[in-house]
Design a protein around this motif. Structure first.
Motif, PDB file in Angstrom:
ATOM      1  N   ALA A 109      42.125  45.489  43.970  1.00  0.00           N
ATOM      2  CA  ALA A 109      40.911  45.402  43.135  1.00  0.00           C
ATOM      3  C   ALA A 109      39.953  44.350  43.702  1.00  0.00           C
ATOM      4  O   ALA A 109      38.731  44.546  43.709  1.00  0.00           O
ATOM      5  CB  ALA A 109      41.289  45.066  41.704  1.00  0.00           C
ATOM      6  N   GLN A 112      38.393  45.522  47.188  1.00  0.00           N
ATOM      7  CA  GLN A 112      37.410  46.608  47.055  1.00  0.00           C
ATOM      8  C   GLN A 112      36.075  46.099  46.553  1.00  0.00           C
ATOM      9  O   GLN A 112      35.079  46.809  46.606  1.00  0.00           O
ATOM     10  CB  GLN A 112      37.948  47.670  46.091  1.00  0.00           C
ATOM     11  N   GLY A 113      36.050  44.878  46.055  1.00  0.00           N
ATOM     12  CA  GLY A 113      34.797  44.326  45.521  1.00  0.00           C
ATOM     13  C   GLY A 113      34.616  44.760  44.085  1.00  0.00           C
ATOM     14  O   GLY A 113      35.375  45.563  43.552  1.00  0.00           O
ATOM     15  N   GLY A 114      33.599  44.200  43.456  1.00  0.00           N
ATOM     16  CA  GLY A 114      33.336  44.572  42.060  1.00  0.00           C
ATOM     17  C   GLY A 114      33.931  43.579  41.081  1.00  0.00           C
ATOM     18  O   GLY A 114      33.471  43.461  39.961  1.00  0.00           O
ATOM     19  N   TYR A 115      35.000  42.865  41.512  1.00  0.00           N
ATOM     20  CA  TYR A 115      35.600  41.867  40.621  1.00  0.00           C
ATOM     21  C   TYR A 115      35.707  40.523  41.323  1.00  0.00           C
ATOM     22  O   TYR A 115      35.928  40.462  42.539  1.00  0.00           O
ATOM     23  CB  TYR A 115      37.004  42.300  40.185  1.00  0.00           C
ATOM     24  N   ASP A 116      35.574  39.442  40.528  1.00  0.00           N
ATOM     25  CA  ASP A 116      35.772  38.098  41.071  1.00  0.00           C
ATOM     26  C   ASP A 116      37.201  37.639  40.863  1.00  0.00           C
ATOM     27  O   ASP A 116      37.752  36.873  41.641  1.00  0.00           O
ATOM     28  CB  ASP A 116      34.841  37.096  40.357  1.00  0.00           C
ATOM     29  N   ARG A 197      33.228  38.147  36.959  1.00  0.00           N
ATOM     30  CA  ARG A 197      33.502  39.567  36.692  1.00  0.00           C
ATOM     31  C   ARG A 197      35.017  39.726  36.743  1.00  0.00           C
ATOM     32  O   ARG A 197      35.617  39.513  37.787  1.00  0.00           O
ATOM     33  CB  ARG A 197      32.825  40.441  37.738  1.00  0.00           C
TER      34      ARG A 197
END
Ligand SMILES: Nc1nc2c(ncn2[C@@H]2O[C@H](COP(=O)(O)OP(=O)(O)O)[C@@H](O)[C@H]2O)c(=O)[nH]1
Ligand SMILES: [Mg+2]
Length: 364
Positions: A109, A112-116, A197
């Motif tokens: 996760a 893949q990016g999108g979350y910190d 995030r």
């Protein structure tokens, strides 16, 4: 050879019997991943560090950060993360209560990016707190409730000790962390300049494999200090607040002792005042030692040395207090205002000097 992609930071205190199994389960669940295990041990009397080093001799993925004269789960994790260079860092307990099988999904996760940050949650559907007794479950729920104003809305488990984040996110916030106590995730969330995030993944909190929990009243106190630091710490150091509260209790003690000696026992005023001063200073020292500086409480000879330095520093503070107040008074300031200014100067002096001479607070 490529460096690690995932550093797993494990804080330990007396976990020697859990270490071999921990390495084993990580080896199994992280096949195909360049990972490393950084165990941060606070000089455990059970020789956990030696056990970790023995593992490291046989497995290049394992290493030990051995801290001496220090305690603290959060600060241990922070220093472990600072010692790593991987793009993703995870924090996990050393007693196998966290489900390591979440690690590959956490890593995926984050890469893949999108979350910190990805957090293992015990309180979302699919998760669980295992076999906690009613009291522990209740305390955890209350602690979670108290943290609400400091964490992003919708998070189910801000008390979780199991999470992973991208290194650049950690680098952005590390200087703002308090590093106090047990609850690093809360510290991290509340220290981030922007809301993080997050993604939560459910897991069932397992039974401790070997050894004992280190949860005690100190942890509860550290938690209160962390909450205060994260809410009012920007404006005033939390230790200064407790130092002033203790100082307030000292005034009460002073007057009570003086009342008994001077009014009841008819001791000369100067004598009564002298005894009351020493007793109030001693009580302030004892209370500050167990409350304000609980994390570095002085014991034995250190206690005696600390008491002596506290009394000396506060005596100088009292001289400064009287000096400033008297000067202002001669300059036609209101008597109350002059006294207040004297108290302020004395308190700040006492706090600043005893924090470095009596308890020698480290830089963080
Ligand atoms: N380095 C370090 N690790 C600690 C300290 N206190 C607890 N730990 C570790 O932090 C993890 C969680 O602690 P634990 O006692 O299991 O807490 P519980 O699961 O909430 O009961 C374990 O791996 C402990 O060994 C400490 O002062 N320093
Ligand atoms: Mg545990």
């Amino acid at each position: 050879m490529q460096g690690p992609v995932l550093s797993i930071i494990v804080p330990t205190f007396n976990e020697r019997d859990n270490i071999p199994r921990l390495v084993e389960v990580l080896d199994v669940c992280l096949v195909g991943v360049e990972w490393e295990l950084i165990v941060v041990d606070d000089d455990s009397p059970d020789q956990t560090a030696a056990v970790v080093r023995a593992q490291a001799c046989a497995n290049h993925r394992v290493r030990c950060l051995h801290r001496i004269g220090r305690r603290g789960l959060s600060s241990a994790c922070i220093e472990g993360m600072l010692s790593s260079s991987a793009p993703v860092v995870a924090v996990m307990d050393g007693d196998l209560q966290h489900d390591e099988r979440l690690l590959p999904d956490m890593l995926k996760a984050l890469l893949q990016g999108g979350y910190d940050i990805v957090i293992g949650s015990r309180y979302m559907a699919g998760g669980g707190i295992g076999e906690w007794d009613g009291m522990r479950a209740l305390t955890s729920r209350w602690a979670t409730r108290l943290s609400r104003p400091l964490v992003p809305a919708g998070l189910t488990d801000p008390m979780s000790g199991f999470f992973a984040m991208r290194r650049e996110v950690f680098d952005r916030l590390v200087r703002r962390t308090s590093g106090l106590g047990f609850k690093l995730l809360l510290d991290v969330l509340a220290s981030s300049p922007q809301p993080l995030r997050f993604l939560e993944l459910p897991y069932e909190f397992r039974l401790r494999q070997a050894g004992e929990s280190k949860l005690d009243s100190q942890v509860a106190w550290d938690y209160v200090m962390l909450l205060l630091d994260k809410s009012i710490g920007r404006f005033v150091p939390v230790r200064l607040v407790t130092f002033c509260l203790v100082g307030g209790s000292g005034v009460l003690i002073h007057f009570s002792v003086l009342w008994v000696l001077y009014r009841w026992l008819a001791m000369p005023f100067a004598w009564g005042q002298g005894v009351a001063t020493v007793l109030a200073m001693t009580s302030n020292f004892i209370l500050n030692n167990v409350i304000t500086y609980r994390d570095q409480r002085l014991r034995g000879w250190q206690w005696l040395r600390g008491w002596l330095s506290f009394v000396l520093v506060c005596s100088l503070g009292a001289v400064g207090n009287v000096g400033v107040a008297s000067y202002l008074f001669t300059q036609q300031f209101h008597w109350g205002l002059s006294a207040l200014a004297g108290i302020l100067v004395g308190t700040v002096w006492n706090y600043a000097v005893t924090s470095s001479y009596t308890w020698s607070v480290k830089a963080r």
